[in-house]
Design a protein around this motif. Structure first.
Motif, mmCIF file in Angstrom:
data_model
loop_
_atom_site.group_PDB
_atom_site.id
_atom_site.type_symbol
_atom_site.label_atom_id
_atom_site.label_comp_id
_atom_site.label_asym_id
_atom_site.label_seq_id
_atom_site.Cartn_x
_atom_site.Cartn_y
_atom_site.Cartn_z
ATOM 1 N N ARG A 8 3.693 -14.869 -0.198
ATOM 2 C CA ARG A 8 4.461 -13.830 0.502
ATOM 3 C C ARG A 8 5.928 -14.250 0.655
ATOM 4 O O ARG A 8 6.439 -14.378 1.754
ATOM 5 N N THR A 45 11.423 -8.226 3.770
ATOM 6 C CA THR A 45 11.664 -6.792 3.981
ATOM 7 C C THR A 45 12.929 -6.539 4.782
ATOM 8 O O THR A 45 13.164 -5.446 5.246
ATOM 9 N N ALA A 50 7.108 -2.771 2.591
ATOM 10 C CA ALA A 50 5.664 -2.925 2.588
ATOM 11 C C ALA A 50 5.061 -1.755 3.352
ATOM 12 O O ALA A 50 5.756 -1.010 4.033
ATOM 13 N N ASP A 110 -1.420 -5.042 4.494
ATOM 14 C CA ASP A 110 -1.779 -6.459 4.509
ATOM 15 C C ASP A 110 -2.037 -6.869 5.961
ATOM 16 O O ASP A 110 -1.155 -6.715 6.813
ATOM 17 N N GLU A 150 0.531 -8.526 8.291
ATOM 18 C CA GLU A 150 1.656 -7.775 8.863
ATOM 19 C C GLU A 150 1.389 -7.353 10.306
ATOM 20 O O GLU A 150 2.260 -6.755 10.947
ATOM 21 N N THR A 195 6.263 -10.378 2.488
ATOM 22 C CA THR A 195 5.302 -9.537 1.789
ATOM 23 C C THR A 195 5.181 -10.013 0.354
ATOM 24 O O THR A 195 5.913 -10.914 -0.081
ATOM 25 N N ASN A 206 2.225 -4.849 -3.508
ATOM 26 C CA ASN A 206 2.567 -3.543 -2.942
ATOM 27 C C ASN A 206 2.794 -2.509 -4.037
ATOM 28 O O ASN A 206 2.411 -1.346 -3.890
#
Length: 329
Positions: A188, A192, A200, A204, A207, A225, A230
Motif C-alpha cells: 500500500r 491519496t 480509493a 479495503d 481503510e 492504498t 483499485n
C-alpha cells in the motif's frame, strides 16, 4: 490441469479482503476482454496455504504476458467509464431510466456498459427527492459524493502519483503497479493525499482508520492504498448487479451476493471454490441462493463462503474483513 496450462498464484489477493475479491473479478473480466482465446480460469489454493486465488492460462502465458493482457483489457474497458456531466449517483429517476434503457439496448455490442450501469443504480429505488440511490458499494463521503467522478478517474489513471523513496519521488510504471497488486503482498505504497492524488473506494478493510490508540486523527493521516487493485476493482464492480428488494418494510437496492445480517448491516459474500472455473462460472456462484448450506457447497465444490459487513464509523463507511459463514445443514 493439462500439460499446456499453467497456474499463476495471485499472492496479492487475500481471501478476506473485499477490495481483493473485486480486483479478482476485474482481473478475470480484463483478461477475457483482451485474450478470450486463453479461456482463463481461476480457483483457490485450498490445499496450499496461505489461501490465495490461482489464475489458470496457457503455459505460454507467463506473468509478463498476463500483466500485458490485464493492462490491455483494463484500458479498453475503462474507456466506458464516461459519465458525461454526472459526478455522483443521485440522478433524477427519469434520467437514470434513460441511461439504463440505452445501456440495455446496446448490450449486444457493449455488454460491459450494460453490466456497469446495472451494477450502479436502479431507477426504481429513489429517495424523497425522486433521485436514485447508489449501489451499497458506494461509500464515499456521505454515500454518493462525487462517486462517478472518482470511479472514472481511478479506472483510467494508469499509474499512481510518484512515490516517496529515500527522500526522492519515484514514478512507478503501469506494469509494476498491476504486478504489485496481483503477485506481491500489498505494501500500500500509493497515497491519496496531495494535489496530484489517486483515490480509493473504502473497500479495503485497512481503510477503516479509528481514532483510538493513534497519534493523530485519521483524517490528518496520509491514507495508503494499492492503486492497481483499485483499478481492477473498479472494473470488477460491473459483476455485482443491483436489484430492488423489499427489506424490513422498505424498498432498497440489493447487490448480487449481498444481504443483511442479524444486526441489519449490509453484507456481501463470496465463495471459495476448489476447481478452476470461468468468469461466467464465478458470476453464477456469487448469485447462488443456497451457498450457506453444506450439501450445496459440497455439490458445487465450494470449500467455504466468506462474508464482509458494511459498517459505519462516525460519518464514514467501510467493509470489514470477511469472516467464514457458519455452516447450515
Amino acid at each position: 490441469m493439462t500439460a499446456s496450462q499453467v497456474d499463476h498464484r495471485l499472492d496479492g489477493l487475500e481471501p478476506d479482503n473485499l477490495l481483493a475479491f473485486m480486483a479478482l473479478l476485474g482481473l478475470m473480466r480484463t483478461v477475457e476482454e483482451a485474450r478470450p482465446d486463453w479461456h482463463p480460469r481461476v480457483s483457490w489454493t485450498v490445499n496450499e496455504p496461505p489461501l490465495r486465488p490461482a489464475l489458470r492460462v496457457p503455459d505460454a502465458a507467463g506473468r509478463d504476458a498476463v500483466i500485458e493482457a490485464v493492462a490491455k483489457g483494463l484500458n479498453a474497458l475503462a474507456q466506458h467509464h464516461d459519465f458525461d456531466d454526472l459526478k455522483d449517483l443521485k440522478i433524477p429517476s427519469e434520467r437514470a431510466k434513460e441511461r439504463l434503457q440505452d445501456a440495455a439496448e446496446n448490450s449486444v455490442r457493449d455488454r460491459y456498459s450494460a453490466d456497469l450501469w446495472a451494477a450502479l443504480l436502479s431507477d426504481v429505488v429513489i429517495d424523497k427527492e425522486g433521485k436514485t440511490r447508489a449501489t451499497p458499494l458506494c461509500l464515499l463521503g456521505t454515500g454518493q459524493t462525487n462517486f462517478l467522478k472518482t470511479f472514472q478517474s481511478v479506472a483510467n489513471r494508469r499509474t499512481p502519483p510518484k512515490r516517496k523513496s529515500t527522500g526522492k519521488k519515484v514514478e512507478i510504471s503501469e506494469y509494476d503497479c498491476l504486478y504489485e497488486a496481483l503477485f506481491k503482498t500489498w505494501e500500500r505504497s500509493d497515497r491519496t493525499d496531495g494535489q496530484d492524488k489517486t483515490s480509493a473506494f473504502r473497500w479495503d478493510p485497512i481503510e477503516d482508520a479509528r481514532h483510538a490508540l493513534r497519534w493523530s486523527a485519521p483524517t490528518d493521516d496520509k491514507e495508503p492504498t494499492q492503486h492497481g487493485a483499485n483499478r481492477l476493482a473498479a472494473i470488477g464492480l460491473s459483476v455485482l448487479t443491483v436489484v430492488p428488494r423489499k427489506q424490513f418494510g422498505e424498498t432498497e437496492l440489493s447487490i448480487l451476493g449481498g444481504g443483511r445480517d442479524i444486526d441489519r448491516l449490509i453484507t456481501l459474500g463470496w465463495p471459495i471454490w476448489r476447481e478452476p472455473i470461468s468468469f461466467a462460472g464465478i458470476r453464477a456462484l456469487i448469485g447462488h441462493p443456497h451457498l450457506d448450506r453444506r450439501d450445496t457447497r459440497a455439490a458445487l465444490g465450494i470449500a467455504e463462503r466468506r462474508c464482509a459487513r458494511r459498517i459505519h464509523v462516525g460519518k464514514y463507511m467501510n467493509f470489514t474483513r470477511a469472516e467464514t459463514v457458519t455452516e447450515e445443514g
